[in-house]
Design a protein around this motif. Structure first.
Motif, short mmCIF file in Angstrom:
data_model
loop_
_atom_site.label_atom_id
_atom_site.label_comp_id
_atom_site.label_asym_id
_atom_site.label_seq_id
_atom_site.Cartn_x
_atom_site.Cartn_y
_atom_site.Cartn_z
N GLU A 69 0.28 -1.22 0.08
CA GLU A 69 0.01 -0.30 -0.64
C GLU A 69 0.67 1.23 -0.01
O GLU A 69 0.92 2.05 -0.14
CB GLU A 69 -1.09 0.36 1.79
CG GLU A 69 -1.93 -1.40 1.12
CD GLU A 69 -1.54 -2.42 1.58
OE1 GLU A 69 -1.82 -3.41 1.54
OE2 GLU A 69 -0.42 -2.68 1.68
N LEU A 70 1.78 1.27 0.56
CA LEU A 70 2.68 2.57 0.29
C LEU A 70 3.57 2.41 -0.28
O LEU A 70 4.71 3.77 -0.57
CB LEU A 70 3.87 2.71 2.20
CG LEU A 70 2.93 2.19 3.67
CD1 LEU A 70 3.60 2.35 4.14
CD2 LEU A 70 2.17 3.71 2.94
N ALA A 71 3.85 1.11 -1.27
CA ALA A 71 4.91 0.99 -2.43
C ALA A 71 4.77 2.21 -3.47
O ALA A 71 5.48 2.77 -3.57
CB ALA A 71 5.15 -0.21 -3.15
N PRO A 72 3.43 2.91 -3.64
CA PRO A 72 3.58 3.87 -4.79
C PRO A 72 4.56 5.40 -4.41
O PRO A 72 4.85 6.31 -5.15
CB PRO A 72 2.28 4.07 -5.42
CG PRO A 72 1.69 3.39 -4.53
CD PRO A 72 2.20 2.42 -3.57
N ILE A 73 4.65 5.47 -2.97
CA ILE A 73 5.29 6.75 -2.45
C ILE A 73 6.74 7.01 -2.98
O ILE A 73 7.32 7.50 -3.51
CB ILE A 73 5.21 6.66 -1.00
CG1 ILE A 73 3.72 7.14 -0.89
CG2 ILE A 73 5.88 7.97 -0.62
CD1 ILE A 73 3.45 6.83 0.71
N PRO A 74 7.72 5.65 -2.51
CA PRO A 74 8.99 5.58 -2.96
C PRO A 74 9.17 5.66 -4.31
O PRO A 74 9.78 6.25 -5.28
CB PRO A 74 9.56 4.37 -2.03
CG PRO A 74 8.78 3.43 -1.96
CD PRO A 74 7.42 4.41 -1.96
N ARG A 75 8.30 4.69 -5.30
CA ARG A 75 8.01 4.96 -6.94
C ARG A 75 7.76 6.48 -7.32
O ARG A 75 8.56 6.73 -8.41
CB ARG A 75 6.89 3.99 -7.16
CG ARG A 75 7.40 2.68 -7.66
CD ARG A 75 6.79 1.95 -8.62
NE ARG A 75 4.90 2.37 -8.26
CZ ARG A 75 4.98 0.84 -7.47
NH1 ARG A 75 4.76 0.01 -6.80
NH2 ARG A 75 3.08 1.34 -7.17
N ALA A 76 6.94 7.08 -6.73
CA ALA A 76 6.63 8.46 -7.18
C ALA A 76 8.30 9.70 -7.01
O ALA A 76 8.45 10.25 -7.86
CB ALA A 76 5.49 8.93 -7.13
N LEU A 77 8.49 9.23 -5.41
CA LEU A 77 9.47 9.43 -5.38
C LEU A 77 10.99 9.71 -5.50
O LEU A 77 11.01 10.64 -6.51
CB LEU A 77 10.07 9.89 -3.67
CG LEU A 77 10.99 9.98 -3.12
CD1 LEU A 77 10.90 12.05 -2.98
CD2 LEU A 77 11.29 9.71 -1.62
N LEU A 111 12.79 12.19 -7.97
CA LEU A 111 14.09 12.64 -8.01
C LEU A 111 15.08 12.65 -9.36
O LEU A 111 15.96 12.88 -9.94
CB LEU A 111 15.19 11.00 -7.16
CG LEU A 111 14.86 11.73 -6.11
CD1 LEU A 111 15.04 10.18 -5.15
CD2 LEU A 111 15.78 12.79 -5.02
N GLY A 112 14.57 10.94 -10.91
CA GLY A 112 15.17 10.75 -11.90
C GLY A 112 14.64 12.90 -12.96
O GLY A 112 15.35 12.73 -13.23
N ARG A 113 13.88 13.06 -12.49
CA ARG A 113 13.87 14.39 -12.97
C ARG A 113 14.54 15.30 -12.26
O ARG A 113 15.17 15.98 -13.54
CB ARG A 113 11.95 14.55 -13.01
CG ARG A 113 10.86 13.81 -13.23
CD ARG A 113 10.26 14.67 -14.13
NE ARG A 113 9.67 14.34 -12.91
CZ ARG A 113 8.03 13.97 -12.22
NH1 ARG A 113 8.33 12.79 -12.55
NH2 ARG A 113 7.65 13.77 -10.79
N ILE A 114 14.79 15.36 -11.24
CA ILE A 114 15.96 16.47 -10.66
C ILE A 114 16.90 15.98 -11.13
O ILE A 114 18.18 17.22 -11.77
CB ILE A 114 15.06 16.40 -9.40
CG1 ILE A 114 14.21 16.93 -8.76
CG2 ILE A 114 16.60 17.14 -8.59
CD1 ILE A 114 14.25 16.92 -7.04
N GLU A 115 17.63 14.75 -11.54
CA GLU A 115 18.58 14.77 -12.21
C GLU A 115 18.60 14.67 -13.37
O GLU A 115 20.26 15.52 -13.69
CB GLU A 115 18.70 13.29 -11.84
CG GLU A 115 20.41 12.55 -12.85
CD GLU A 115 21.28 13.10 -11.29
OE1 GLU A 115 22.47 12.83 -12.15
OE2 GLU A 115 21.08 13.40 -10.33
N ALA A 116 17.80 14.25 -13.81
CA ALA A 116 18.33 14.75 -15.50
C ALA A 116 18.31 16.64 -16.15
O ALA A 116 18.88 17.55 -16.59
CB ALA A 116 16.80 14.08 -16.51
#
Length: 417
Positions: A185-193, A197-202
């Motif tokens: 139930e909480l797995a979507p949180i790190p996936r969205a995070l 983070l990937g967009r910030i890195e890009a």
């Protein structure tokens, strides 16, 4: 300001359900106890009545009655004794607000026994049983509350560990966040995070590339412009120095414009909600290049909307057209085919070659070497299929624009009238 505790809300909801179930179980249990006790006491009352009748018929003494019982013996040759309940027929069972009465008669009908049990006494016995049952159910409720509390804390422990891990994380650490121990139930949180983070890195990578590209490409034009300006300032330059300075400044402007376009193309963005008319933008780009020979076959389209910001589409097409003009030797042909697929082709002098590396230019070219890098970045970002065909003396580039055609919601076909 922090919100309400997730564990607290979860516990309250679970305990509300458990409490409702507990109250329902308590009500049902008390009802079952009352029913079963009444049946048990009625059977006992019937048995006692039959035993007392047997003792009376045998002229044997009746033992003392227990609390809550009252006896009336009826004999055919004797007056009827008084009792706190009305008379009842042979073998009957009477229930009043104050008494439960059972009657049994002898076989010859000469003797009858009526045994009554006080309703108040029964009520007291029922209350004692209910209190014992209530204590048992209270213990069950307390155990359930403790179990829910411990279970909730144990279930949310991975979330607390995840929060502590994020708090210890370095501000510059943009690596993906592990989420192996989190509940589903909480797995979507790190996936969205991780996506964030990937967009910030890009974005940071695009900024670093922009800075490196600017330092790499602007060094020579700036040095040339500075040298010409110094010569002019010292009055050591001829009339051609001003022309060279102007050319250097113009080249600087083109490089800066292309670098900004490349930085924008490589920066990750969300899905475009704008619409761009491919036909109108191509017509505008062709009119802006009056000295170029550009032939455009629009495939009999008056308009073709694409799910792309107009300026992004204009940058992509302008770079392809300018690249074809700079490196080709004949007219630029643009054809819109079904799909839709946009084909841009023109003849070249000698073997055709597509230079895709940054700042890669043919000898003698006055371009920046960034046009195709900008095109590739925009195509990758928006799902545009980009392919090319380099033949002897001709270069052809194809853009598959099917992914940019807006999807229209369609309902069922209307019924024939």
């Amino acid at each position: 300001m922090s919100g309400r505790s997730l564990s607290g809300r979860l516990m309250r909801r679970v305990l509300a359900v458990v409490g409702a179930g507990w109250l329902l179980s308590l009500a049902v249990g008390l009802g079952v106890i009352a029913h079963e006790m009444n049946e048990l006491l009625d059977r006992g009352l019937r048995t006692q009545t039959e035993l007392i009748l047997a003792l009376v018929e045998a002229d044997r003494p009746v033992p003392p009655l227990s609390a809550g019982l009252r006896l009336r013996v009826l004999r055919a040759d004797m007056p009827t004794p008084s009792a706190p309940w009305p008379g009842i027929g042979p073998g009957a069972h009477l229930e009043t607000s104050a008494w439960h009465v059972m009657r049994r008669d002898s076989a010859d009908g000469r003797v009858a026994v009526e045994l009554g049990q006080s309703t108040g006494w029964r009520r007291e016995e029922l209350m004692e049983s209910a209190r014992a049952f209530l204590l048992l159910m209270a213990a069950v409720l307390v155990s359930a509350v403790l179990a829910v509390r411990q279970g909730t804390r144990a279930a949310l422990r991975p979330a607390r560990d995840f929060a502590a891990q994020m708090a210890r994380r370095d501000a510059g650490d943009l690596s993906p966040v592990p989420a192996a121990d989190l509940p589903a139930e909480l797995a979507p949180i790190p996936r969205a995070l991780n996506g964030y983070l990937g967009r910030i890195e890009a974005l940071l990578a695009a900024e670093r590339r922009f800075a490196a590209d600017a330092a790499h490409e602007l060094r020579s034009p700036i040095a040339s412009a500075a040298a010409q300006a110094q010569l002019i300032a010292e009055a050591k330059a001829g009339p051609e120095a001003a022309t060279r300075l102007l050319r250097a400044i113009e080249r600087l402007g083109r490089i800066v414009e292309r670098l900004l376009q490349l930085a924008r193309a490589e920066a990750p963005t969300g899905l475009d909600s704008d619409r761009a008319d491919l036909i109108a933008i191509l017509d505008l780009l062709i009119r802006d290049r009056p000295g170029a020979t550009i032939r455009f076959d629009d495939g009999d389209h008056d308009r073709l909307d694409l799910a792309l910001a107009p300026d992004s589409l204009a940058i992509l097409l302008a770079n392809l057209i300018d690249n074809a003009r700079d490196h080709g030797t004949g007219p630029v042909e643009i054809v819109l085919r079904p799909g839709p697929v946009l084909v841009i082709a023109n003849p070249t002098d000698g073997p055709a070659e597509l230079l895709g590396d940054r700042f890669a230019r043919r000898p003698g070219s006055d371009g920046t070497g960034l046009g195709l890098s900008i095109v590739r970045a925009l195509a990758d970002q928006h799902g545009i299929g980009l392919s090319h065909e380099a033949g002897p003396g001709r270069m052809t580039i194809r853009l598959d624009l099917a992914a940019l055609v807006p999807t229209l919601a369609t309902g069922p076909d209307p019924a024939p009238g």
